[in-house]
Design a protein around this motif. Structure first.
Motif, short mmCIF file in Angstrom:
data_model
loop_
_atom_site.label_atom_id
_atom_site.label_comp_id
_atom_site.label_asym_id
_atom_site.label_seq_id
_atom_site.Cartn_x
_atom_site.Cartn_y
_atom_site.Cartn_z
N ALA A 188 0.81 -1.22 0.00
CA ALA A 188 0.00 0.00 0.00
C ALA A 188 0.84 1.27 0.00
CB ALA A 188 -0.93 0.00 1.22
N ALA A 189 1.96 1.26 0.71
CA ALA A 189 2.74 2.48 0.90
C ALA A 189 3.19 3.15 -0.40
CB ALA A 189 3.94 2.20 1.81
N PRO A 190 3.77 2.42 -1.36
CA PRO A 190 4.22 3.10 -2.59
C PRO A 190 3.08 3.77 -3.35
CG PRO A 190 5.18 0.90 -2.42
CD PRO A 190 4.13 0.99 -1.37
N ALA A 191 1.91 3.13 -3.35
CA ALA A 191 0.76 3.71 -4.05
C ALA A 191 0.32 5.01 -3.39
CB ALA A 191 -0.40 2.71 -4.06
N LEU A 192 0.55 5.13 -2.09
CA LEU A 192 0.14 6.32 -1.35
C LEU A 192 1.28 7.34 -1.23
CD1 LEU A 192 -1.94 4.59 1.46
CD2 LEU A 192 -2.80 5.78 -0.56
N ASN A 193 2.40 7.07 -1.93
CA ASN A 193 3.55 7.99 -1.98
C ASN A 193 4.19 8.22 -0.62
OD1 ASN A 193 3.26 8.56 -4.83
ND2 ASN A 193 1.51 9.85 -4.30
N VAL A 194 4.24 7.16 0.19
CA VAL A 194 4.92 7.23 1.48
C VAL A 194 5.84 6.02 1.60
CG1 VAL A 194 3.04 8.49 2.59
CG2 VAL A 194 3.08 6.00 2.70
N ALA A 195 6.75 6.08 2.55
CA ALA A 195 7.67 4.97 2.79
C ALA A 195 6.93 3.83 3.47
CB ALA A 195 8.83 5.43 3.65
N ALA A 196 7.31 2.60 3.14
CA ALA A 196 6.73 1.44 3.82
C ALA A 196 6.96 1.56 5.32
CB ALA A 196 7.35 0.15 3.28
N GLY A 197 5.95 1.25 6.10
CA GLY A 197 6.04 1.37 7.54
C GLY A 197 5.56 2.70 8.07
N SER A 198 5.22 3.64 7.17
CA SER A 198 4.66 4.92 7.61
C SER A 198 3.32 4.68 8.30
CB SER A 198 4.46 5.86 6.41
OG SER A 198 5.70 6.21 5.82
N PRO A 199 2.94 5.55 9.23
CA PRO A 199 1.68 5.34 9.95
C PRO A 199 0.48 5.42 9.02
CG PRO A 199 2.58 7.51 10.44
CD PRO A 199 3.64 6.76 9.71
N GLY A 200 -0.46 4.54 9.25
CA GLY A 200 -1.68 4.51 8.45
C GLY A 200 -2.84 4.03 9.29
N LEU A 201 -3.96 3.90 8.65
CA LEU A 201 -5.18 3.43 9.31
C LEU A 201 -5.77 2.32 8.46
CD1 LEU A 201 -6.81 4.24 11.86
CD2 LEU A 201 -8.29 5.55 10.36
N LEU A 202 -5.96 1.15 9.06
CA LEU A 202 -6.56 0.01 8.36
C LEU A 202 -8.00 -0.14 8.81
CD1 LEU A 202 -6.68 -2.60 6.69
CD2 LEU A 202 -5.68 -3.81 8.64
N ILE A 203 -8.91 -0.03 7.84
CA ILE A 203 -10.32 -0.25 8.10
C ILE A 203 -10.75 -1.50 7.35
CG2 ILE A 203 -12.67 0.67 7.88
CD1 ILE A 203 -11.53 3.46 7.99
N THR A 204 -11.16 -2.50 8.09
CA THR A 204 -11.66 -3.74 7.50
C THR A 204 -13.18 -3.75 7.63
OG1 THR A 204 -9.65 -4.92 8.13
CG2 THR A 204 -11.56 -6.26 7.54
N ARG A 205 -13.84 -4.01 6.52
CA ARG A 205 -15.30 -3.98 6.52
C ARG A 205 -15.82 -5.26 5.88
NH1 ARG A 205 -18.01 0.90 3.44
NH2 ARG A 205 -17.29 -0.28 1.64
N ILE A 206 -16.65 -5.97 6.59
CA ILE A 206 -17.31 -7.18 6.07
C ILE A 206 -18.77 -6.82 5.84
CG2 ILE A 206 -17.90 -9.59 6.52
CD1 ILE A 206 -15.50 -9.69 8.43
N ASN A 207 -19.22 -6.95 4.58
CA ASN A 207 -20.55 -6.50 4.19
C ASN A 207 -21.51 -7.66 3.98
OD1 ASN A 207 -19.99 -3.60 3.94
ND2 ASN A 207 -18.69 -4.20 2.24
N ARG A 208 -22.77 -7.43 4.34
CA ARG A 208 -23.84 -8.39 4.11
C ARG A 208 -24.90 -7.77 3.21
NH1 ARG A 208 -23.92 -12.71 7.86
NH2 ARG A 208 -22.26 -12.54 9.43
N ASN A 209 -25.66 -8.63 2.52
CA ASN A 209 -26.72 -8.14 1.64
C ASN A 209 -28.04 -8.07 2.39
OD1 ASN A 209 -27.57 -10.80 1.88
ND2 ASN A 209 -27.27 -11.32 -0.28
N GLN A 210 -29.13 -7.87 1.64
CA GLN A 210 -30.44 -7.71 2.27
C GLN A 210 -30.86 -8.95 3.05
OE1 GLN A 210 -29.59 -7.33 -1.04
NE2 GLN A 210 -31.24 -6.24 -2.13
N GLN A 211 -30.35 -10.12 2.63
CA GLN A 211 -30.68 -11.37 3.30
C GLN A 211 -29.69 -11.71 4.41
OE1 GLN A 211 -30.70 -11.26 -0.31
NE2 GLN A 211 -32.85 -10.71 -0.02
N LYS A 212 -28.81 -10.73 4.74
CA LYS A 212 -27.81 -10.88 5.80
C LYS A 212 -26.74 -11.91 5.47
CE LYS A 212 -30.09 -7.83 8.14
NZ LYS A 212 -29.59 -6.42 8.19
#
Length: 235
Positions: free
Chosen positions: A190-214
């Motif tokens: 992820a770091a090179p794509a965001l133009n920062v050095a690897a290991g730079s501080p970031g925020l990881l948001i993991t989202r698990i999604n469900r549909n109308q039927q859960k």
């Protein structure tokens, strides 16, 4: 009691902050470190300490091989609000864009298989995208989708909102989500794509999604620049 003189880095940081607030750097970019060092008659080490203080406050940010820039306002992100990236940015007067890095079938492993409630080795769709706000790369995201719900999706225009695509092409809407938000270092992917050095501080948001039927339909792993986002929840 004798007062302690402020560190040189603190003095430089305060002076730079005052100049930024006064609108001196209208182009949004600070002079090169060498020029700033000469202007403040200090060493590059002390200057970088001062810049680091302003970076920690969210006043400026750095990009690899490009230098230092004045930080724009953080994007407000409410996990309870079922919107998508482009709409969220537009509602805050910002311009969003999306670049597809890769879209392919992969074998589900480890945490991804568990999140999607699949057996390890089962095929899933993996979409990797880079997302920008006002031209600045702020989010690298990996989407993992259960292909049972989305036949032919990899042939669609994946620069658009997946939320809209789910609804308009497949009649699927979100019926619930589970969020995990963790600060930590940005990984090598992820770091090179965001133009920062690897290991730079970031925020990881993991989202698990469900549909109308859960039923679990997908899992997103979002890697944000820590200085680009403000998570705000009002229940």
């Amino acid at each position: 009691m004798e007062s302690i003189a402020p560190k040189t880095a603190d003095v430089i940081a305060s002076a730079l902050l005052a100049r930024i607030k006064a609108g001196e750097f209208n182009g949004g970019r600070l002079p090169a470190e060498r020029a700033l060092s000469e202007a403040f008659s200090t060493t590059r080490i002390t200057l970088r300490e001062a810049l680091g203080k302003l970076e920690a406050q969210g006043v400026i940010y750095r990009e690899l091989r490009r230098g230092w820039f004045i930080a724009p306002p953080r994007l407000i992100y409410n996990p309870l609000y079922h919107s998508h990236f482009h709409a969220m940015a537009a509602e805050q007067g910002r311009h969003a864009s999306t670049e597809v890095i890769a879209a392919q079938e992969v074998s589900a492993q480890g945490a991804v298989a568990a999140a999607l409630m699949l057996e390890e080795g089962e095929t899933v769709f993996c979409i990797r995208r880079l997302r920008r706000i006002d031209g600045r790369a702020v989010l690298y995201v990996e989407h993992y989708l259960n292909p049972h719900f989305f036949p032919g999706l990899l042939f669609e225009d994946l620069t658009r909102s997946l939320t809209d695509l789910y609804d308009q092409r497949y009649g699927i809407r979100y019926g619930g989500a589970r969020f995990t938000i963790l600060p930590g270092p940005l990984p090598d992917v992820a770091a090179p794509a965001l133009n920062v050095a690897a290991g730079s501080p970031g925020l990881l948001i993991t989202r698990i999604n469900r549909n109308q039927q859960k039923l679990v339909i997908d899992c997103d792993c979002e890697y944000w620049r820590y200085d680009a986002l403000c998570v705000e929840v009002e229940a």
